[in-house]
Scaffold this motif. Structure first.
Motif, PDB file in Angstrom:
ATOM      1  N   PRO A 196       0.809  -1.220   0.000  1.00 49.59           N
ATOM      2  CA  PRO A 196       0.000   0.000   0.000  1.00 49.59           C
ATOM      3  C   PRO A 196       0.850   1.282   0.000  1.00 49.59           C
ATOM      4  O   PRO A 196       1.979   1.290   0.493  1.00 49.59           O
ATOM      5  N   ASP A 197       0.260   2.335  -0.552  1.00 49.24           N
ATOM      6  CA  ASP A 197       0.834   3.670  -0.375  1.00 49.24           C
ATOM      7  C   ASP A 197       0.117   4.399   0.745  1.00 49.24           C
ATOM      8  O   ASP A 197       0.658   5.322   1.346  1.00 49.24           O
ATOM      9  N   VAL A 198      -1.117   3.998   0.984  1.00 45.93           N
ATOM     10  CA  VAL A 198      -1.895   4.594   2.075  1.00 45.93           C
ATOM     11  C   VAL A 198      -2.975   3.597   2.509  1.00 45.93           C
ATOM     12  O   VAL A 198      -3.419   2.760   1.714  1.00 45.93           O
ATOM     13  N   LEU A 199      -3.347   3.689   3.772  1.00 42.75           N
ATOM     14  CA  LEU A 199      -4.395   2.817   4.319  1.00 42.75           C
ATOM     15  C   LEU A 199      -5.552   3.704   4.759  1.00 42.75           C
ATOM     16  O   LEU A 199      -5.331   4.658   5.501  1.00 42.75           O
ATOM     17  N   VAL A 200      -6.748   3.378   4.292  1.00 42.77           N
ATOM     18  CA  VAL A 200      -7.895   4.241   4.604  1.00 42.77           C
ATOM     19  C   VAL A 200      -9.037   3.407   5.195  1.00 42.77           C
ATOM     20  O   VAL A 200      -9.591   2.534   4.532  1.00 42.77           O
ATOM     21  N   PHE A 201      -9.369   3.699   6.438  1.00 38.54           N
ATOM     22  CA  PHE A 201     -10.392   2.898   7.118  1.00 38.54           C
ATOM     23  C   PHE A 201     -11.646   3.711   7.389  1.00 38.54           C
ATOM     24  O   PHE A 201     -11.643   4.941   7.319  1.00 38.54           O
ATOM     25  N   ASN A 202     -12.697   2.985   7.688  1.00 37.22           N
ATOM     26  CA  ASN A 202     -13.902   3.595   8.233  1.00 37.22           C
ATOM     27  C   ASN A 202     -14.354   2.692   9.365  1.00 37.22           C
ATOM     28  O   ASN A 202     -14.559   1.493   9.157  1.00 37.22           O
ATOM     29  N   THR A 203     -14.485   3.241  10.553  1.00 37.23           N
ATOM     30  CA  THR A 203     -14.879   2.403  11.699  1.00 37.23           C
ATOM     31  C   THR A 203     -16.394   2.208  11.766  1.00 37.23           C
ATOM     32  O   THR A 203     -16.908   1.789  12.806  1.00 37.23           O
ATOM     33  N   ASN A 204     -17.096   2.501  10.676  1.00 37.11           N
ATOM     34  CA  ASN A 204     -18.556   2.276  10.692  1.00 37.11           C
ATOM     35  C   ASN A 204     -18.889   0.827  11.016  1.00 37.11           C
ATOM     36  O   ASN A 204     -19.927   0.529  11.574  1.00 37.11           O
ATOM     37  N   GLN A 205     -18.012  -0.107  10.669  1.00 35.15           N
ATOM     38  CA  GLN A 205     -18.317  -1.505  10.953  1.00 35.15           C
ATOM     39  C   GLN A 205     -17.787  -1.940  12.318  1.00 35.15           C
ATOM     40  O   GLN A 205     -18.447  -2.680  13.022  1.00 35.15           O
ATOM     41  N   CYS A 206     -16.600  -1.487  12.680  1.00 34.50           N
ATOM     42  CA  CYS A 206     -16.018  -1.945  13.942  1.00 34.50           C
ATOM     43  C   CYS A 206     -14.711  -1.204  14.217  1.00 34.50           C
ATOM     44  O   CYS A 206     -14.174  -0.546  13.340  1.00 34.50           O
ATOM     45  N   ARG A 207     -14.187  -1.389  15.417  1.00 36.05           N
ATOM     46  CA  ARG A 207     -12.897  -0.779  15.737  1.00 36.05           C
ATOM     47  C   ARG A 207     -11.745  -1.608  15.198  1.00 36.05           C
ATOM     48  O   ARG A 207     -10.641  -1.123  15.010  1.00 36.05           O
ATOM     49  N   ASP A 208     -12.009  -2.889  14.982  1.00 25.85           N
ATOM     50  CA  ASP A 208     -10.921  -3.796  14.606  1.00 25.85           C
ATOM     51  C   ASP A 208     -10.214  -3.360  13.326  1.00 25.85           C
ATOM     52  O   ASP A 208      -9.008  -3.540  13.189  1.00 25.85           O
ATOM     53  N   VAL A 209     -10.989  -2.785  12.393  1.00 20.45           N
ATOM     54  CA  VAL A 209     -10.354  -2.387  11.124  1.00 20.45           C
ATOM     55  C   VAL A 209      -9.271  -1.329  11.351  1.00 20.45           C
ATOM     56  O   VAL A 209      -8.238  -1.329  10.681  1.00 20.45           O
ATOM     57  N   GLN A 210      -9.521  -0.453  12.302  1.00 15.94           N
ATOM     58  CA  GLN A 210      -8.534   0.599  12.578  1.00 15.94           C
ATOM     59  C   GLN A 210      -7.246  -0.010  13.162  1.00 15.94           C
ATOM     60  O   GLN A 210      -6.138   0.369  12.779  1.00 15.94           O
ATOM     61  N   ASP A 211      -7.430  -0.965  14.067  1.00 14.62           N
ATOM     62  CA  ASP A 211      -6.256  -1.620  14.669  1.00 14.62           C
ATOM     63  C   ASP A 211      -5.511  -2.482  13.654  1.00 14.62           C
ATOM     64  O   ASP A 211      -4.292  -2.598  13.693  1.00 14.62           O
ATOM     65  N   TRP A 212      -6.277  -3.060  12.787  1.00 16.36           N
ATOM     66  CA  TRP A 212      -5.736  -3.899  11.714  1.00 16.36           C
ATOM     67  C   TRP A 212      -4.839  -3.042  10.810  1.00 16.36           C
ATOM     68  O   TRP A 212      -3.685  -3.371  10.553  1.00 16.36           O
ATOM     69  N   PHE A 213      -5.397  -1.904  10.374  1.00 16.30           N
ATOM     70  CA  PHE A 213      -4.640  -1.026   9.481  1.00 16.30           C
ATOM     71  C   PHE A 213      -3.455  -0.381  10.210  1.00 16.30           C
ATOM     72  O   PHE A 213      -2.416  -0.113   9.613  1.00 16.30           O
ATOM     73  N   ALA A 214      -3.622  -0.148  11.503  1.00 21.85           N
ATOM     74  CA  ALA A 214      -2.528   0.449  12.276  1.00 21.85           C
ATOM     75  C   ALA A 214      -1.310  -0.480  12.259  1.00 21.85           C
ATOM     76  O   ALA A 214      -0.162  -0.039  12.199  1.00 21.85           O
ATOM     77  N   TRP A 215      -1.584  -1.775  12.312  1.00 22.68           N
ATOM     78  CA  TRP A 215      -0.480  -2.749  12.276  1.00 22.68           C
ATOM     79  C   TRP A 215       0.257  -2.647  10.931  1.00 22.68           C
ATOM     80  O   TRP A 215       1.483  -2.591  10.889  1.00 22.68           O
ATOM     81  N   TYR A 216      -0.499  -2.577   9.849  1.00 25.68           N
ATOM     82  CA  TYR A 216       0.124  -2.463   8.527  1.00 25.68           C
ATOM     83  C   TYR A 216       0.831  -1.119   8.352  1.00 25.68           C
ATOM     84  O   TYR A 216       1.837  -1.024   7.656  1.00 25.68           O
ATOM     85  N   SER A 217       0.272  -0.108   8.972  1.00 25.90           N
ATOM     86  CA  SER A 217       0.891   1.212   8.889  1.00 25.90           C
ATOM     87  C   SER A 217       2.303   1.163   9.479  1.00 25.90           C
ATOM     88  O   SER A 217       3.260   1.683   8.906  1.00 25.90           O
ATOM     89  N   ARG A 218       2.417   0.478  10.622  1.00 28.57           N
ATOM     90  CA  ARG A 218       3.739   0.323  11.230  1.00 28.57           C
ATOM     91  C   ARG A 218       4.616  -0.591  10.378  1.00 28.57           C
ATOM     92  O   ARG A 218       5.794  -0.333  10.162  1.00 28.57           O
ATOM     93  N   ARG A 219       4.046  -1.627   9.868  1.00 28.58           N
ATOM     94  CA  ARG A 219       4.791  -2.609   9.091  1.00 28.58           C
ATOM     95  C   ARG A 219       5.367  -2.000   7.808  1.00 28.58           C
ATOM     96  O   ARG A 219       6.510  -2.206   7.461  1.00 28.58           O
TER      97      ARG A 219
END
Ligand code: SF4
Lengths: 264, 415
Positions: free
Chosen positions: B122-145
């Motif tokens: 990815p060049d950027v990760l874009v989430f929407n927490t409309n479904q859950c918080r997990d997506v944000q934590d998921w993308f945060a891991w990739y952001s660090r990675r």
């Protein structure tokens, strides 16, 4: 003289139960054995034992219906197989034809089944994937306490001061039990606490309606559990004569209804 | 044992075209990521994909990848790798399977598509927490990675009525993403292109709705299990012409089935609704379990979650916000109950199955008394199945089978 009989085989994960009825819905023979690893062989042994008790032969079987965990593993079944939920409902309603809640405590799972006054199923629940509240839980606890399973009922009855277990989980409960032993609690009081926890787990599954019927191997071998359940529910509980056979009898009745009543 | 004729679910012919479309999509992403010709954005399933496409990004959806991990039954072996680094077995098993796959350097894409070696960087990760918080934590891991930014929308949750205030909030949040996304894309947002993308998304969603509504016919030409496969383009290619053309073809095939009186399940005798996530690793087994019992699971909340009536090209930002907010998963139980009652009636449902997915509370609607309330009002029986979307350690096939068979016995006896 040939007499037509109808057979129900309940191949549970821990015990195999067989019932033989005649065309008047009378129970003629029955047998219970450990299911073991070869369901088909055990079912055969059980079948022959119950036919012998019924004074009948395999040739006189008009129809046979299987149910339970191993329901698709038996060769000599002639009718459709049915779920143990359907068979328990049929077996219990045959004995208690009214609106009932059936609480079945089996070897590996529990069921709560609600029936309408006309016998139709209103709802049913099976326990989840764990052993909490099942016969397997009791077996594990008897092993931990190093007392034979058959002695648990007598011990629980002697209890004066029950020790309550707090946990859902069989592994956590085992640790709790050891903890209580270390603290010098009486085994009888712990066993009563184990029984209490079994009933609690089952009552959490659904809220029982007015008339409650209890079935299953755990109930058959531990009548004190029924007394405790009555106290917890606050009213008396109905018990078929052979609580462990309710599903097999239901299967036999299905066999009769499927083929027999026309010949009956 | 009495002879049983096994009833099977029928193959949908358009599937071949869909497979080609999905292959093109993944090869396109791979090309974008490996050559750097186009930027790649990772997006949550109902994140602002329209905005990303309008800015020229190739859009990749980790949830789609995670579902592939589930469907290929790779997930159960990968989840423990994520568990071991502190991502609990109790949280989203899409997340744990996907992170586990990344840790082990594994992807089903390289098996399915020769030449693809990894997921597109990815060049950027874009989430929407409309479904859950997990997506944000998921993308945060990739952001660090990957050392790329993770930005997004933190959405209101448990909404009964979507109000102007909610829409204002989310619309502003989407607009606030634009400068960062422009900078990474190296281009300015062209409002006409955004309008066009929103309009294409709208068209795609309309067609997808019509596809799902063919299941109102009896017998139904399509099942939930077909839907989970054929929703692919609606998920990953909404906002494109390709998706629209595909659904026109699929719709034509299903409409023809209705004309010919062909059901997806032979001798359909009960019509069921599926509430909750599919068990990805058991799609085929579940499909066969039901069709052998002549039951058609023909409608679901899950597949219908990619219908967005709010998209409006005249008002792209606000309509995107509204579309993302109106989603079932964002709503409170009062709304959910009304929605479900409408679906039960529309599809003439005999029974409803709630999948209680161990690791996704957000898609498990049986935990706050909802089944009991819906059943009391409609008289339509319900069954709760314990399981999971991706973690097969939480699935008991035997209990599922017994529960389903007993439920169908109950429905049959109730007639
Ligand atoms: S909604 Fe559920 S399955 Fe989807 S990402 Fe969130 S937790 Fe995972």
């Amino acid at each position: 003289m040939s007499k037509p009989v109808y057979v129900g085989l309940d191949i549970g994960s821990s015990r195999t139960k067989v019932a033989v009825v005649d065309s008047e819905r009378r129970l003629l023979g029955h047998a219970v054995k450990k299911s073991g690893t070869d369901f088909s062989v055990t079912a055969g042994v059980c079948l022959d034992a119950s036919l012998e008790m019924a004074g009948a032969t395999r040739g006189e079987i008009v129809n046979a219906v299987s149910t339970g965990y191993g329901r698709s593993n038996v060769a000599f079944v002639t009718g459709q197989h049915k779920t143990e939920i359907g068979c328990l409902a049929k077996g219990c309603y045959n004995r208690f034809p009214e609106a009932i809640t059936i609480i079945d405590i089996g070897g590996q799972d529990n069921k709560v089944i609600k029936l309408e006054p006309d016998g139709r199923r209103n709802s049913f629940k099976m326990n989840r994937k764990c052993a909490a509240g099942t016969g397997a839980f009791l077996e594990e606890m008897s092993f931990r306490l190093d007392i034979p399973l058959e002695e648990m009922n007598g011990l629980a009855r002697q209890s004066r001061e029950m020790v309550k277990l707090g946990s859902y989980c069989t592994v956590f409960s085992a640790t709790e039990v050891l903890e209580h032993i270390r603290h010098g609690k009486k085994v009888a009081d712990i066993v009563k606490g184990i029984f209490y926890s079994v009933i609690k787990r089952v009552l959490e599954m659904d809220s029982p309606t007015e008339r409650v019927v209890m079935t299953g191997g755990v109930v058959a071998h531990n009548p004190y559990i029924v007394e405790m359940a009555e106290e917890m529910i606050g009213r008396s509980v109905l018990l078929p004569e052979l609580p462990q056979l309710a599903g097999a009898i239901g299967a036999a009745l299905y066999a009769l209804e499927e083929k027999g009543e026309a010949n009956g | 044992m009495a002879e049983e004729k096994l009833t099977m679910r029928k193959k949908i012919q358009a599937a071949d075209r869909m497979n080609r479309i999905m292959a093109d999509y993944f090869y396109g992403l791979d090309e974008a990521a490996t050559t750097g010709k186009r930027k790649v954005a990772w997006c949550t399933s109902v994140g602002p994909a329209e905005l990303l496409r309008a800015l020229g990004y190739d859009v990749y959806f980790p949830e789609n990848h995670a579902a592939m991990l589930g469907a290929t039954r790779m997930s159960t072996d990968l989840i423990p790798a994520a568990n071991a680094i502190g991502y609990s077995p109790d949280i989203c098993s899409y997340l744990t399977a996907d992170i586990g796959a990344c840790l082990k350097g594994i992807t089903p894409l390289s098996k399915a598509y020769k030449g693809i070696e990894s997921v597109p960087k990815p060049d950027v990760l874009v989430f929407n927490t409309n479904q859950c918080r997990d997506v944000q934590d998921w993308f945060a891991w990739y952001s660090r990675r990957f050392g790329v930014p993770s930005i997004g929308v933190t959405s209101p949750k448990n909404v009964n009525d979507v109000t102007e205030a909610h829409v204002d909030d989310v619309s502003r949040q989407i607009q606030a993403l634009v400068p960062t996304l422009e900078e990474i894309a190296g281009t300015k947002l062209d409002m006409d292109r955004l309008r066009e993308t929103v309009s294409l998304s709208r068209e795609c969603t309309e067609l997808w709705k019509q596809v799902l509504e063919t299941a109102t016919a009896a017998p139904s030409p399509l099942t939930f299990f077909d839907g989970t496969i054929h929703m692919g383009p609606a998920v990953v290619l909404r906002g494109t012409r390709v998706a629209i053309d595909y659904y026109k073809e699929l719709l034509a095939e299903l409409t023809q089935r209705i004309r010919d009186g062909v059901g997806a399940v032979d001798d359909e005798s009960s019509r069921l609704y599926w509430e909750g996530m599919p068990v990805w690793g058991r799609l085929r087994q579940h499909s066969e379990l039901f069709s052998h019992l002549k039951a058609s699971v023909l409608a679901s909340t899950y597949c219908s979650s990619w219908i967005f009536p709010a998209f409006d090209a005249q008002d792209p930002f606000r309509s995107m916000a509204k579309a993302y907010l109106e989603l079932f998963i964002v709503r409170a139980d009062r709304y959910k109950e009304t929605y479900l009652k409408g679906m039960l009636e529309k599809f003439r449902i005999d029974g409803i199955i709630y999948h209680d997915a161990k690791t996704c509370p957000y898609n498990s609607n049986s935990r706050y008394g909802l089944p009991q309330r819906v059943e009391a009002e409609t008289g339509i029986p319900s069954l709760v199945l314990s399981g999971d979307l991706n973690d097969l350690r939480c699935v008991s096939d035997e209990q599922t089978k017994t529960n389903v068979e007993a439920f169908l016995e109950q429905i049959a006896e109730g007639r």
